[in-house]
Motif scaffolding. Structure first.
Motif, mmCIF file in Angstrom:
data_model
loop_
_atom_site.group_PDB
_atom_site.id
_atom_site.type_symbol
_atom_site.label_atom_id
_atom_site.label_comp_id
_atom_site.label_asym_id
_atom_site.label_seq_id
_atom_site.Cartn_x
_atom_site.Cartn_y
_atom_site.Cartn_z
ATOM 1 N N ASP A 69 0.840 -1.198 0.000
ATOM 2 C CA ASP A 69 0.000 0.000 0.000
ATOM 3 C C ASP A 69 0.869 1.240 0.000
ATOM 4 O O ASP A 69 1.955 1.248 0.592
ATOM 5 C CB ASP A 69 -0.900 0.046 1.243
ATOM 6 C CG ASP A 69 -2.090 -0.886 1.145
ATOM 7 O OD1 ASP A 69 -2.349 -1.416 0.038
ATOM 8 O OD2 ASP A 69 -2.768 -1.087 2.157
ATOM 9 N N ALA A 70 0.381 2.280 -0.644
ATOM 10 C CA ALA A 70 1.110 3.542 -0.658
ATOM 11 C C ALA A 70 1.321 4.014 0.777
ATOM 12 O O ALA A 70 0.394 4.000 1.590
ATOM 13 C CB ALA A 70 0.341 4.594 -1.448
ATOM 14 N N ALA A 71 2.548 4.402 1.088
ATOM 15 C CA ALA A 71 2.860 4.909 2.421
ATOM 16 C C ALA A 71 2.163 6.256 2.599
ATOM 17 O O ALA A 71 2.297 7.134 1.749
ATOM 18 C CB ALA A 71 4.364 5.049 2.592
ATOM 19 N N HIS A 72 1.420 6.405 3.668
ATOM 20 C CA HIS A 72 0.629 7.615 3.879
ATOM 21 C C HIS A 72 1.477 8.878 3.896
ATOM 22 O O HIS A 72 1.039 9.919 3.424
ATOM 23 C CB HIS A 72 -0.189 7.503 5.174
ATOM 24 C CG HIS A 72 -1.202 6.420 5.115
ATOM 25 N ND1 HIS A 72 -2.291 6.464 4.295
ATOM 26 C CD2 HIS A 72 -1.261 5.229 5.755
ATOM 27 C CE1 HIS A 72 -2.999 5.361 4.429
ATOM 28 N NE2 HIS A 72 -2.393 4.589 5.310
ATOM 29 N N HIS A 73 2.687 8.800 4.419
ATOM 30 C CA HIS A 73 3.500 10.010 4.493
ATOM 31 C C HIS A 73 4.037 10.438 3.126
ATOM 32 O O HIS A 73 4.574 11.520 2.992
ATOM 33 C CB HIS A 73 4.642 9.839 5.504
ATOM 34 C CG HIS A 73 5.528 8.674 5.246
ATOM 35 N ND1 HIS A 73 5.214 7.401 5.661
ATOM 36 C CD2 HIS A 73 6.699 8.575 4.595
ATOM 37 C CE1 HIS A 73 6.168 6.576 5.285
ATOM 38 N NE2 HIS A 73 7.078 7.254 4.637
ATOM 39 N N TYR A 74 3.838 9.623 2.089
ATOM 40 C CA TYR A 74 4.234 10.014 0.744
ATOM 41 C C TYR A 74 3.067 10.544 -0.071
ATOM 42 O O TYR A 74 3.267 11.094 -1.146
ATOM 43 C CB TYR A 74 4.877 8.846 -0.008
ATOM 44 C CG TYR A 74 6.305 8.614 0.402
ATOM 45 C CD1 TYR A 74 7.316 9.448 -0.047
ATOM 46 C CD2 TYR A 74 6.640 7.572 1.250
ATOM 47 C CE1 TYR A 74 8.622 9.243 0.334
ATOM 48 C CE2 TYR A 74 7.947 7.355 1.629
ATOM 49 C CZ TYR A 74 8.939 8.200 1.169
ATOM 50 O OH TYR A 74 10.233 7.999 1.545
ATOM 51 N N LEU A 75 1.856 10.368 0.402
ATOM 52 C CA LEU A 75 0.687 10.868 -0.300
ATOM 53 C C LEU A 75 0.557 12.357 -0.042
ATOM 54 O O LEU A 75 0.602 12.809 1.103
ATOM 55 C CB LEU A 75 -0.579 10.132 0.126
ATOM 56 C CG LEU A 75 -0.585 8.638 -0.177
ATOM 57 C CD1 LEU A 75 -1.845 7.996 0.376
ATOM 58 C CD2 LEU A 75 -0.499 8.407 -1.682
ATOM 59 N N ILE A 76 0.392 13.120 -1.089
ATOM 60 C CA ILE A 76 0.326 14.577 -0.969
ATOM 61 C C ILE A 76 -1.125 15.017 -0.865
ATOM 62 O O ILE A 76 -1.955 14.667 -1.697
ATOM 63 C CB ILE A 76 0.994 15.258 -2.175
ATOM 64 C CG1 ILE A 76 2.472 14.898 -2.227
ATOM 65 C CG2 ILE A 76 0.794 16.765 -2.137
ATOM 66 C CD1 ILE A 76 3.178 15.387 -3.463
ATOM 67 N N ASN A 77 -1.403 15.793 0.154
ATOM 68 C CA ASN A 77 -2.716 16.401 0.293
ATOM 69 C C ASN A 77 -2.696 17.676 -0.532
ATOM 70 O O ASN A 77 -1.906 18.595 -0.273
ATOM 71 C CB ASN A 77 -2.989 16.689 1.778
ATOM 72 C CG ASN A 77 -4.316 17.346 2.010
ATOM 73 O OD1 ASN A 77 -4.972 17.802 1.072
ATOM 74 N ND2 ASN A 77 -4.721 17.395 3.260
ATOM 75 N N GLU A 78 -3.571 17.770 -1.531
ATOM 76 C CA GLU A 78 -3.566 18.934 -2.416
ATOM 77 C C GLU A 78 -3.745 20.245 -1.652
ATOM 78 O O GLU A 78 -3.201 21.259 -2.044
ATOM 79 C CB GLU A 78 -4.667 18.798 -3.464
ATOM 80 C CG GLU A 78 -4.380 17.737 -4.483
ATOM 81 C CD GLU A 78 -5.471 17.644 -5.540
ATOM 82 O OE1 GLU A 78 -6.119 18.691 -5.815
ATOM 83 O OE2 GLU A 78 -5.670 16.556 -6.068
ATOM 84 N N ALA A 79 -4.486 20.216 -0.560
ATOM 85 C CA ALA A 79 -4.708 21.437 0.214
ATOM 86 C C ALA A 79 -3.420 21.964 0.838
ATOM 87 O O ALA A 79 -3.275 23.160 1.068
ATOM 88 C CB ALA A 79 -5.763 21.187 1.298
ATOM 89 N N SER A 80 -2.481 21.075 1.119
ATOM 90 C CA SER A 80 -1.243 21.510 1.757
ATOM 91 C C SER A 80 -0.108 21.721 0.757
ATOM 92 O O SER A 80 0.990 22.110 1.124
ATOM 93 C CB SER A 80 -0.811 20.489 2.811
ATOM 94 O OG SER A 80 -0.492 19.264 2.191
#
Length: 87
Positions: free
Chosen positions: A75-86
């Motif tokens: 699974d994609a590591a959550h800390h590598y997923l970019i939140n567009e708002a940030s």
């Protein structure tokens, strides 16, 4: 072995474990598994199965093991997923 999926299936062969069904995979995982296998990862022996799977996923993916159903996924590591708002 041509893709990351081919390599994962080779690693899991004869272990009793299998990759989660395609319908259950997140889009990032599906993209990783379709990707060509990097040349540097074509020869990795001898190595523990868990280490081989983590190497195939790389730092952007977490290895998830379900010992009850004998399934594994990357699974994609959550800390590598970019939140567009940030971003």
């Amino acid at each position: 072995t041509k893709t990351v999926l081919d390599a994962v299936q080779d690693v899991l062969a004869d272990t009793g474990y299998r990759l989660t069904p395609e319908a259950s995979r997140d889009p990032c995982s599906a993209a990783l598994l379709r990707a060509p296998l990097p040349r540097i990862q074509r020869t990795m022996g001898p190595i523990r199965i868990v280490e081989a799977l983590r190497a195939l996923g790389g730092p952007g993916f977490e290895l998830i093991v379900d010992p009850i159903h004998r399934l594994v996924t990357l699974d994609a590591a959550h800390h590598y997923l970019i939140n567009e708002a940030s971003f």
